[in-house]
Design an enzyme around this catalytic site. Structure first.
Site, PDB file in Angstrom:
ATOM      1  N   ILE A 232       0.845  -1.197   0.000  1.00 38.80           N
ATOM      2  CA  ILE A 232       0.000   0.000   0.000  1.00 38.80           C
ATOM      3  C   ILE A 232       0.881   1.248   0.000  1.00 38.80           C
ATOM      4  CG2 ILE A 232      -1.778   1.258   1.308  1.00 38.80           C
ATOM      5  CD1 ILE A 232      -2.705  -1.421   0.071  1.00 38.80           C
ATOM      6  N   ASP A 233       0.490   2.258  -0.785  1.00 42.12           N
ATOM      7  CA  ASP A 233       1.247   3.516  -0.812  1.00 42.12           C
ATOM      8  C   ASP A 233       0.551   4.589   0.031  1.00 42.12           C
ATOM      9  OD1 ASP A 233      -0.832   4.579  -2.372  1.00 42.12           O
ATOM     10  OD2 ASP A 233       0.279   4.409  -4.248  1.00 42.12           O
ATOM     11  N   VAL A 234       1.065   5.812  -0.009  1.00 40.42           N
ATOM     12  CA  VAL A 234       0.529   6.899   0.832  1.00 40.42           C
ATOM     13  C   VAL A 234      -0.907   7.276   0.461  1.00 40.42           C
ATOM     14  CG1 VAL A 234       2.792   7.859   1.391  1.00 40.42           C
ATOM     15  CG2 VAL A 234       1.546   8.702  -0.623  1.00 40.42           C
ATOM     16  N   MET A 235      -1.366   6.864  -0.713  1.00 45.55           N
ATOM     17  CA  MET A 235      -2.747   7.129  -1.125  1.00 45.55           C
ATOM     18  C   MET A 235      -3.727   6.101  -0.536  1.00 45.55           C
ATOM     19  SD  MET A 235      -2.747   9.876  -2.916  1.00 45.55           S
ATOM     20  CE  MET A 235      -4.353   9.790  -3.670  1.00 45.55           C
TER      21      MET A 235
END
Length: 130
Positions: free
Chosen positions: A14-17
């Site tokens: 998972i990324d920062v979004m």
């Protein structure tokens, strides 16, 4: 032959979004591609024994819908077309609802491992496209 694998989205993907990072989709597709080779009885060591390697030379990917933490995804791989030394595999990633999350066409070339030059597709690989 079309094959598919099942995966579950992990926290490290998972990324920062708050959704799957774009680069992870390529990794999912690579896992599915390796599964396809194995099911076609063309694992890495078979290519190596023939003195042949496969090199990815182009990826065209479409990101269609977010994939989120904990979702179960189905990643499929199927042969699309072949040339003399290159071939294209199609990938689709779908979520549990059957919605298309991402799709791509991946072009690879077969090379002579010693000369590092393209060579004709091995017969066994070429047959996967008939």
């Amino acid at each position: 032959m079309k094959t598919s694998i099942q995966i579950e989205v992990r926290p490290t993907e998972i990324d920062v979004m708050g959704h799957v990072n774009n680069a992870k989709y390529l990794e999912y597709m690579e896992w599915s591609r390796e599964d396809w080779y194995n099911r076609m009885e063309l694992p890495f060591d078979v290519f190596t024994d023939m003195g042949v390697g496969t090199v990815t030379v182009n990826i065209n990917i479409n990101y269609r819908k977010e994939a989120l933490l904990g979702q179960k995804l189905t990643v499929s791989t199927e042969p699309l077309c072949k040339g003399r030394t290159s071939y294209v595999l199609k990938h689709e990633i779908c979520n549990e609802e059957g919605e298309l999350v991402a799709d791509a066409e991946v072009t690879s070339v077969t090379i002579d491992l010693k000369k590092r030059k393209s060579v004709e597709l091995p017969e066994k690989l070429a047959k996967a496209f008939t």
